[in-house]
Design an enzyme around this catalytic site. Structure first.
Site, PDB file in Angstrom:
ATOM      1  N   THR A 294       1.035 -26.301 -28.606  1.00  0.00           N
ATOM      2  CA  THR A 294       1.191 -27.385 -27.373  1.00  0.00           C
ATOM      3  C   THR A 294       0.181 -26.971 -26.246  1.00  0.00           C
ATOM      4  OG1 THR A 294       2.403 -25.836 -26.136  1.00  0.00           O
ATOM      5  CG2 THR A 294       3.643 -27.054 -27.801  1.00  0.00           C
ATOM      6  N   ASP A 295      -0.020 -28.019 -25.363  1.00  0.00           N
ATOM      7  CA  ASP A 295      -0.813 -27.469 -24.162  1.00  0.00           C
ATOM      8  C   ASP A 295       0.131 -26.709 -23.329  1.00  0.00           C
ATOM      9  OD1 ASP A 295      -3.562 -29.212 -22.502  1.00  0.00           O
ATOM     10  OD2 ASP A 295      -2.958 -27.268 -22.331  1.00  0.00           O
ATOM     11  N   TRP A 296      -0.642 -26.155 -22.448  1.00  0.00           N
ATOM     12  CA  TRP A 296       0.005 -25.056 -21.258  1.00  0.00           C
ATOM     13  C   TRP A 296       1.390 -25.823 -20.828  1.00  0.00           C
ATOM     14  CZ3 TRP A 296      -3.045 -20.745 -19.916  1.00  0.00           C
ATOM     15  CH2 TRP A 296      -2.195 -19.723 -18.653  1.00  0.00           C
ATOM     16  N   THR A 297       2.413 -25.091 -21.225  1.00  0.00           N
ATOM     17  CA  THR A 297       3.712 -25.177 -20.820  1.00  0.00           C
ATOM     18  C   THR A 297       4.261 -26.828 -20.889  1.00  0.00           C
ATOM     19  OG1 THR A 297       3.386 -25.726 -18.394  1.00  0.00           O
ATOM     20  CG2 THR A 297       3.575 -23.557 -19.113  1.00  0.00           C
TER      21      THR A 297
END
Ligand code: GLC
Length: 747
Positions: A294-297
């Protein structure tokens, strides 16, 4: 590596059969060589892992940075020791990476090595032009070489995985992340995407100088409503397939090792929990066999999106949709064990994710040698080498685009003896790297002033005045700048954005020159001295005012470590500029989105009927962009003639003659566009279908030939089936999307 063989003895025949199937699947992609023994390693390890250790492999955490240098927070360090971390990002240098890797491979129970990821976007320590600038070179070999060098440098400092290439197509320069991509066109974007995967990954990882690449941000992140980062993407399925998905598919077909989900929703469903996108399309339709991070959070953000009531639900949705690794969210680590016990997530899906991640670690050689990327000797001998810096300088020059050059203002005439460099970007070391500059050190950058002084030392008196700041209202420096211009033979005016005005979370609602730079340009150009503007920017700018007053404009993007030298080579004519923009420059923000592959509409504006009211036009602005896709001038001139389009069966051959009619050799990017004149749905006026970058000597005429198949003319229909339709087509060949000669053919 400690392996238990107990599992093997019990059901060997079935197990081997399973592995042979697994291996044959794994080997259908370039760079994904995976042996039966590798599969045995994975299955054996998997059989030994606890549930907590499995979800640990699905967790990616970031290293921090303190005054004393890189530092990992206490919780993460303990998780590494407990075997509950799969990968780390933003950790680098051999000593530090070795320290963290040691915790995993010597202190955890199963000793599984960590992946180390980093945003190596346009170079690692040797920083190359931003990707939008490199794209303007249209030089696939050079782009591939830049990423090969970047991978070589990063892999000497502990990095084995980059979060690149960013391959988001975009038609909206308000969006700051256009700087990271290749522009508005899916055909060119796909060719560049392939080149970048090849550059990072090579044909395998045996040499220890290639790293896992990551196609991002999947998908359609480049089409945010209003150009505002992270905003909604609402798009027809046919347009999604036709214009935004091709570069991701090109990465998958090139064997990209990982894919990163985007922050945005697509038509109501966030990418990070979009099972159609991550499983039906990416896995089943495209056959992707790497892992999805995933991207950051972005898992946590599903609560903000309003599709998950809490983080536990977010983790469930993401894992079940096809996500394999959670970047920085800690949701998999915290909630997946419980979700398995509640039968909301299947252990087989967790095993699926663990398999992909363990495979990647085997492929990149970490099980053979967990410290293979921590190499002080290579760090000393292979980083920022003379050859790399010379190549960087050449790529800076190739990325420059000559947008205007009235009365041969450029190159700087040899008679010039006093030269004034004026403007907030003239001596701006910290801006030359642009955004996402990895381990690049701005102190190593050559500014424009330094580049010019390097070139002119001893022969030309070079002075500098900043004139104004990049982005404030202070006019107090303009007077001194004008005075300097008045005393000079020639002026170089360095204008543009700061490096951080593009990139992530850097959307602009007005994309003209910021601050009071237009006022500085007015005052300096009114001095009447020959003036060339040098632009430093991370996006197309709506510089209509500057275009009206500046005799010459050279677009240089953010050139990185060798910016000043590479730009100077063009300014003084040592290099003939050949770059062509890959994203249209609007006349003003109100025109956005403006792009070359537009539709005709039922009431097109026609330049030969300028007063026609009831047509698709503005009252206050032309419909054409300030500078069109594929545009760029040269110090010489090229003329096109003799276009032919011949059809033989389902093969189309388009040829034309290109003549260098000027007084010096030059490279020309010859572009091929096609128009499907009548379709069952409306078709764009032009679509790029080929390009060739050719060196054409002065006075020389070359014959350029493109060969297409009928399939190259296929397009997505509303039912998402892709096929071509018989009928009449136009073929266009030229040096920009707006300057072409044409021929017609029928299929
Ligand atoms: C950022 C970016 C992404 C990057 C990641 C890790 O938020 O969206 O492109 O790779 O985080 O730094």
């Amino acid at each position: 590596m400690h392996l238990s063989t107990g599992i093997l003895k019990s059901s060997l025949p079935a197990f081997i059969f399973f592995l042979l199937i697994q291996t044959s699947i794994a080997q259908n992609r370039p760079g994904a060589a995976f042996s039966p023994t590798d599969s045995i390693k994975v299955e054996t390890l998997l059989s030994q892992m606890t549930l907590d250790e499995k979800v640990g492999q699905l967790s990616l955490f970031a290293s921090g940075w303190e005054v004393t240098g890189p530092a990992m927070n206490t919780r993460y360090k303990q998780l590494i020791r407990d075997g509950k971390v799969g990968a780390i990002l933003n950790a680098s240098t051999p000593d530090y990476v070795k320290k963290l890797q040691k915790m995993a491979v010597e202190e955890s129970r199963l000793k599984i090595p960590l992946l180390f990821g980093y945003d190596v976007i346009h170079g690692y320590r040797t920083i190359f032009p931003i990707p939008l600038g490199q794209a303007a070179s249209w030089d696939l070999d050079a782009i591939e070489k830049a990423d090969r060098i970047a991978a070589g440098e990063a892999s000497a400092e502990g990095i084995c995985w980059t979060f690149a290439p960013m391959v988001d197509i975009s038609r909206d320069p308000r969006w700051g992340r256009v700087s990271e991509g290749a522009g508005e066109d899916p055909f060119l974007g796909s060719r560049i995407a392939e080149a970048r995967v090849r550059g990072f990954q090579g044909t395998g990882y045996e040499d220890g100088r290639h790293i896992l690449a990551c196609a991002k941000h999947f998908a359609a992140y480049g089409d945010p409503m209003a150009g505002r980062d992270y905003n909604v993407v609402d798009i027809s399925p046919a347009s999604l397939y036709e214009y935004y998905l091709p570069p991701y598919k090109a990465c998958v077909d090139a064997g990209v090792a990982t894919v990163m989900t985007s922050f945005n929703e697509i038509n109501g469903m966030p990418s990070t929990c979009n099972s159609w996108l991550l499983t039906d399309l990416l896995r089943k339709e495209w056959g992707f066999n790497g892992f999805v991070v995933t991207d950051w959070t972005s898992i946590n953000e599903l609560v903000e999106h309003g599709v998950a009531e809490d983080l536990k639900s977010a983790a469930e949705l993401s894992l079940n949709a096809g996500v394999d690794m959670d970047m920085m969210g800690s949701t998999f680590l915290d909630y997946l064990p419980g979700l398995v016990k509640e039968n909301k997530v299947k252990i087989s899906d967790i095993d699926r994710a663990v398999r992909y991640i363990l495979r990647a670690k085997i492929q990149v050689g970490l099980f053979d040698d967990p410290y293979r990327f921590c190499n002080q000797q290579r760090e000393q001998s292979e980083i920022m080498t003379k050859e790399s810096l010379e190549f960087a300088r050449k790529l800076v020059s190739e990325s420059c685009v000559l947008l205007k050059n009235d009365n041969r203002t450029l190159p700087v005439p040899q008679r010039v003896r006093t030269l004034a460099v004026i403007g907030p970007l003239g001596d701006a070391k910290k801006e030359m790297l642009g955004n996402w500059n990895a381990a690049g050190d701005w102190k190593n950058c050559i500014t424009l002033l330094e580049g010019i002084r390097n070139k002119c030392k001893g022969s030309v008196n070079v002075s500098f005045e900043k004139g104004c700041n990049i982005n404030d209202k202070d006019l107090s420096g303009i007077e001194a700048a004008v005075k300097l211009a008045q005393k000079a033979d020639y002026v170089i005016l360095a204008l543009g954005e700061s490096g951080e005005m593009s990139g992530e979370a850097a959307s602009r609602s007005d994309i003209d020159l910021p601050g009071v730079q237009n006022q500085l340009a007015d005052a300096v150009i009114n001095s009447g001295k020959p003036t060339a503007v040098v632009l430093f920017n991370g996006r197309p700018l709506s510089i209509s005012h500057l275009e009206a007053i500046a005799p010459a404009i050279l677009e240089t993007w953010f050139g990185g470590t060798q910016a000043g030298n590479g730009i100077t080579d063009v300014l003084f004519g040592d290099v003939n500029p050949s770059g062509k923009i890959t994203m249209s420059f609007p006349r003003n923000t109100g025109q956005i989105p403006v792009f070359y592959s537009r539709k005709n509409t039922g009431r097109p504006f026609k330049s030969d009927q300028p007063d026609e009211k009831y047509v698709s036009r503005y009252l206050d602005c032309p419909v054409t962009p300030l500078y069109p896709f594929g545009f760029g001038l040269s110090y010489t001139n090229f003329s096109y003639s003799g276009i032919k389009a011949l059809v033989k069966g389902n093969e189309i051959t388009v040829s034309a003659s290109v003549t260098n009619t000027g007084e010096r050799d030059g490279e020309e990017i010859v572009q091929l566009y096609i128009q499907d004149k009548v379709g069952s749905i409306t078709r764009p006026l032009k679509e790029l279908k080929g390009f060739k970058k050719l060196l054409i000597r002065k006075g020389q005429t070359v014959q350029v030939t493109f060969t297409l198949s009928a399939d190259d003319l296929s397009f997505y229909h509303p039912d998402l089936k892709k096929y071509w339709e018989p009928g009449e087509f136009n073929a266009f060949v030229g040096g920009s999307s707006a300057t072409v000669i044409s021929a017609t053919f029928r299929l």
